[in-house]
Motif scaffolding. Sequence first.
Motif, PDB file in Angstrom:
ATOM      1  N   ASP A  54      21.656   1.610  -4.863  1.00  0.00           N
ATOM      2  CA  ASP A  54      21.544   0.155  -4.718  1.00  0.00           C
ATOM      3  C   ASP A  54      21.950  -0.293  -3.318  1.00  0.00           C
ATOM      4  OD1 ASP A  54      20.661  -0.014  -7.279  1.00  0.00           O
ATOM      5  OD2 ASP A  54      22.538  -0.773  -8.131  1.00  0.00           O
ATOM      6  N   ASP A  55      23.063   0.227  -2.824  1.00  0.00           N
ATOM      7  CA  ASP A  55      23.539  -0.174  -1.496  1.00  0.00           C
ATOM      8  C   ASP A  55      22.564   0.273  -0.410  1.00  0.00           C
ATOM      9  OD1 ASP A  55      25.749  -1.299  -2.660  1.00  0.00           O
ATOM     10  OD2 ASP A  55      27.106   0.368  -2.199  1.00  0.00           O
ATOM     11  N   LEU A  56      22.036   1.494  -0.539  1.00  0.00           N
ATOM     12  CA  LEU A  56      21.137   2.027   0.479  1.00  0.00           C
ATOM     13  C   LEU A  56      19.806   1.276   0.489  1.00  0.00           C
ATOM     14  CD1 LEU A  56      20.329   4.022   2.653  1.00  0.00           C
ATOM     15  CD2 LEU A  56      19.741   5.669   0.850  1.00  0.00           C
ATOM     16  N   THR A  57      19.232   1.025  -0.688  1.00  0.00           N
ATOM     17  CA  THR A  57      17.942   0.341  -0.716  1.00  0.00           C
ATOM     18  C   THR A  57      18.082  -1.102  -0.232  1.00  0.00           C
ATOM     19  OG1 THR A  57      18.264  -0.105  -3.091  1.00  0.00           O
ATOM     20  CG2 THR A  57      16.925   1.803  -2.484  1.00  0.00           C
ATOM     21  N   ALA A  58      19.235  -1.737  -0.535  1.00  0.00           N
ATOM     22  CA  ALA A  58      19.476  -3.085  -0.011  1.00  0.00           C
ATOM     23  C   ALA A  58      19.596  -3.038   1.513  1.00  0.00           C
ATOM     24  CB  ALA A  58      20.757  -3.663  -0.620  1.00  0.00           C
ATOM     25  N   ARG A  59      20.226  -2.001   2.010  1.00  0.00           N
ATOM     26  CA  ARG A  59      20.370  -1.828   3.452  1.00  0.00           C
ATOM     27  C   ARG A  59      19.011  -1.639   4.125  1.00  0.00           C
ATOM     28  NH1 ARG A  59      23.572   3.372   5.972  1.00  0.00           N
ATOM     29  NH2 ARG A  59      23.318   2.893   8.209  1.00  0.00           N
ATOM     30  N   LEU A  60      18.136  -0.845   3.505  1.00  0.00           N
ATOM     31  CA  LEU A  60      16.805  -0.616   4.062  1.00  0.00           C
ATOM     32  C   LEU A  60      15.983  -1.903   4.061  1.00  0.00           C
ATOM     33  CD1 LEU A  60      15.903   2.817   2.399  1.00  0.00           C
ATOM     34  CD2 LEU A  60      16.449   2.420   4.809  1.00  0.00           C
ATOM     35  N   SER A  61      16.079  -2.638   2.958  1.00  0.00           N
ATOM     36  CA  SER A  61      15.265  -3.853   2.821  1.00  0.00           C
ATOM     37  C   SER A  61      15.733  -4.971   3.738  1.00  0.00           C
ATOM     38  CB  SER A  61      15.300  -4.340   1.368  1.00  0.00           C
ATOM     39  OG  SER A  61      14.795  -3.362   0.484  1.00  0.00           O
TER      40      SER A  61
ATOM     41  N   TRP B  42      10.217   1.020   5.461  1.00  0.00           N
ATOM     42  CA  TRP B  42      10.374   1.720   4.179  1.00  0.00           C
ATOM     43  C   TRP B  42       9.150   1.410   3.330  1.00  0.00           C
ATOM     44  CZ3 TRP B  42      13.645  -0.292  -0.439  1.00  0.00           C
ATOM     45  CH2 TRP B  42      13.489   0.575  -1.527  1.00  0.00           C
ATOM     46  N   ILE B  43       8.384   2.453   2.996  1.00  0.00           N
ATOM     47  CA  ILE B  43       7.186   2.318   2.170  1.00  0.00           C
ATOM     48  C   ILE B  43       7.507   2.924   0.811  1.00  0.00           C
ATOM     49  CG2 ILE B  43       4.735   2.884   1.959  1.00  0.00           C
ATOM     50  CD1 ILE B  43       4.760   3.262   5.032  1.00  0.00           C
ATOM     51  N   SER B  44       7.708   2.090  -0.187  1.00  0.00           N
ATOM     52  CA  SER B  44       8.152   2.573  -1.495  1.00  0.00           C
ATOM     53  C   SER B  44       7.015   3.089  -2.363  1.00  0.00           C
ATOM     54  CB  SER B  44       8.907   1.460  -2.237  1.00  0.00           C
ATOM     55  OG  SER B  44       8.063   0.342  -2.448  1.00  0.00           O
ATOM     56  N   GLU B  45       5.795   2.707  -2.035  1.00  0.00           N
ATOM     57  CA  GLU B  45       4.636   3.157  -2.819  1.00  0.00           C
ATOM     58  C   GLU B  45       3.571   3.664  -1.851  1.00  0.00           C
ATOM     59  OE1 GLU B  45       4.345   3.219  -6.095  1.00  0.00           O
ATOM     60  OE2 GLU B  45       6.235   2.192  -6.559  1.00  0.00           O
ATOM     61  N   ALA B  46       3.133   4.895  -2.064  1.00  0.00           N
ATOM     62  CA  ALA B  46       2.059   5.456  -1.232  1.00  0.00           C
ATOM     63  C   ALA B  46       1.312   6.501  -2.047  1.00  0.00           C
ATOM     64  CB  ALA B  46       2.615   6.069   0.042  1.00  0.00           C
ATOM     65  N   ASP B  47       0.008   6.328  -2.208  1.00  0.00           N
ATOM     66  CA  ASP B  47      -0.770   7.344  -2.918  1.00  0.00           C
ATOM     67  C   ASP B  47      -1.037   8.511  -1.977  1.00  0.00           C
ATOM     68  OD1 ASP B  47      -2.860   6.573  -1.240  1.00  0.00           O
ATOM     69  OD2 ASP B  47      -3.795   5.305  -2.761  1.00  0.00           O
TER      70      ASP B  47
ATOM     71  N   ILE C  78      10.163   5.670   6.408  1.00  0.00           N
ATOM     72  CA  ILE C  78      10.609   6.331   5.179  1.00  0.00           C
ATOM     73  C   ILE C  78       9.589   6.051   4.085  1.00  0.00           C
ATOM     74  CG2 ILE C  78      12.375   6.369   3.379  1.00  0.00           C
ATOM     75  CD1 ILE C  78      14.410   5.607   5.561  1.00  0.00           C
ATOM     76  N   VAL C  79       9.066   7.120   3.471  1.00  0.00           N
ATOM     77  CA  VAL C  79       8.113   6.986   2.372  1.00  0.00           C
ATOM     78  C   VAL C  79       8.743   7.586   1.123  1.00  0.00           C
ATOM     79  CG1 VAL C  79       5.814   7.532   1.504  1.00  0.00           C
ATOM     80  CG2 VAL C  79       6.174   7.167   3.961  1.00  0.00           C
ATOM     81  N   GLY C  80       9.064   6.750   0.162  1.00  0.00           N
ATOM     82  CA  GLY C  80       9.685   7.251  -1.061  1.00  0.00           C
ATOM     83  C   GLY C  80      10.057   6.131  -2.005  1.00  0.00           C
ATOM     84  N   ARG C  81       9.908   6.403  -3.264  1.00  0.00           N
ATOM     85  CA  ARG C  81      10.265   5.405  -4.265  1.00  0.00           C
ATOM     86  C   ARG C  81      11.774   5.291  -4.424  1.00  0.00           C
ATOM     87  NH1 ARG C  81       5.880   6.297  -9.210  1.00  0.00           N
ATOM     88  NH2 ARG C  81       4.041   5.813  -7.962  1.00  0.00           N
ATOM     89  N   ARG C  82      12.196   4.144  -4.882  1.00  0.00           N
ATOM     90  CA  ARG C  82      13.620   3.933  -5.152  1.00  0.00           C
ATOM     91  C   ARG C  82      14.036   4.814  -6.319  1.00  0.00           C
ATOM     92  NH1 ARG C  82      16.600  -1.877  -6.011  1.00  0.00           N
ATOM     93  NH2 ARG C  82      18.552  -1.089  -6.899  1.00  0.00           N
ATOM     94  N   GLY C  83      15.143   5.520  -6.143  1.00  0.00           N
ATOM     95  CA  GLY C  83      15.645   6.393  -7.185  1.00  0.00           C
ATOM     96  C   GLY C  83      16.883   5.822  -7.853  1.00  0.00           C
ATOM     97  N   TRP C  84      17.932   6.611  -7.918  1.00  0.00           N
ATOM     98  CA  TRP C  84      19.134   6.251  -8.659  1.00  0.00           C
ATOM     99  C   TRP C  84      20.343   6.309  -7.724  1.00  0.00           C
ATOM    100  CZ3 TRP C  84      15.571   9.987  -9.473  1.00  0.00           C
ATOM    101  CH2 TRP C  84      15.883  11.262  -8.999  1.00  0.00           C
TER     102      TRP C  84
END
Length: 432
Positions: free
Chosen positions: A297-304, A315-320, A288-294
């Motif tokens: 919280d539960d989903l990003t904690a689950r991914l991490s 999960w790659i939160s930053e990619a140029d 998954i390539v995408g910055r954390r949005g709004w």
Amino acid sequence: MLKSLKTIRARALQLAAINYLPILVKTSRRAVDSLRPVKPVDPTKQRQLLIDVSIIAAHDAGTGIQRVVRSILVALFKSPPSGIEMRLVKATRRRSYVYANDYSASLTGRAFAADSPVTVSSGDIFLGLDLSSRIAPRRQGDFLRWREQGVLCAFVVYDVLPALHPYWFTTRASRSFRHWLATIAIHADALMCISQAVATDVTNHMEQKFGIPQGNVQVGWFHLGADPTPCADRNFFPTSRTDRIPRPAPDELVILMVGTIEPRKGYAQILDAFELLWQEGHTVKLVIVGRRGWHTDDLTARLSQHAEAGKRLRWISEADDAELENIYQTADGLAMASEAEGFGLPLTEAARYGMPLFVRDLAVFREVVGKYATYFRANNGQQLAPQLRQWLDAVRDGIAITSEPVVPLTWQASAEQLKTLITRVGVANPCH
């Protein structure tokens, strides 16, 4: 006295937009339409195309709409509209529009004069390319003044989702978007949508919400582009921008998802389905390539914190742009589970490599890639898992539908479509 009347008018328009009341918007639209003078274009003065870059000039987040804005601008600078001087402009909620010469210089490498107030004349066109939802409603005095001088106003519409599905967005973002939508309903001579599907939504919304009949505002559409960056190395599999490990074994598939982590993107449902397949012993990897949005919280904690994080899940939160290009060329397929989109840029980006696409059955996705994708319908991960399993088996066996026949536009071609719409602003009964 005249100045005070204009101030009162501008304030009334601002209230109409902020209150998002259909009757106020409709009445304000009629009032604004009546203000345009019959003013001939001065043949001795070159017309201007004033492109709003208020948000990206202040901060380029490098994602979503701003990727589109930057790409379109670069293409337009390479091939400007014929006979029109292209000028970038910016404003804030408290400051009127000025020429964004510093940002123009950063894009082109050319020298420009210092930023200065915008001056207009009859025949000029204002184009709201950036989504300045918190600025435009406060700048209606500028739009009103320009209209009285014969300026035409056009806005690019990426989608109307915050108005149709406010629960997917923050309260502030949804409110600001509704104010912006009411503002363009009042002032727009033309609306330029990024897909035919969005054009349909916009036309319906203008009529049903604000009582503005079809034909009162020109509504057209164009498609977005996707240019390759020759930087990929298929021998590496990404874990973050700076940390890479050798690519998995040939029989281990890598499935990619791209986009901001937000509720409508369907990440949770896809992850639910992958978990069921992993429990069965499948070795497929999900990137998954995408910055954390709004609202995630539960989903990003689950991914991490997932048991497969760093293994079968990344999960790659930053990619140029260069890193993302590498990831595209590394992946075996793209999944896109959004519940709604204005276009679906990752589809065309993935189609540059002809990869198999596994996407939710949305009208806009069928518009963009047609029959060259595998479409699914599911309300939860349990319903999705068997469809995902069948697609993955087809990908592994080399018999999955691929996107190879899709010919994505370049950004230059996308800009050419937009330029065609620009030339039609103010022309009676234009066709797409």
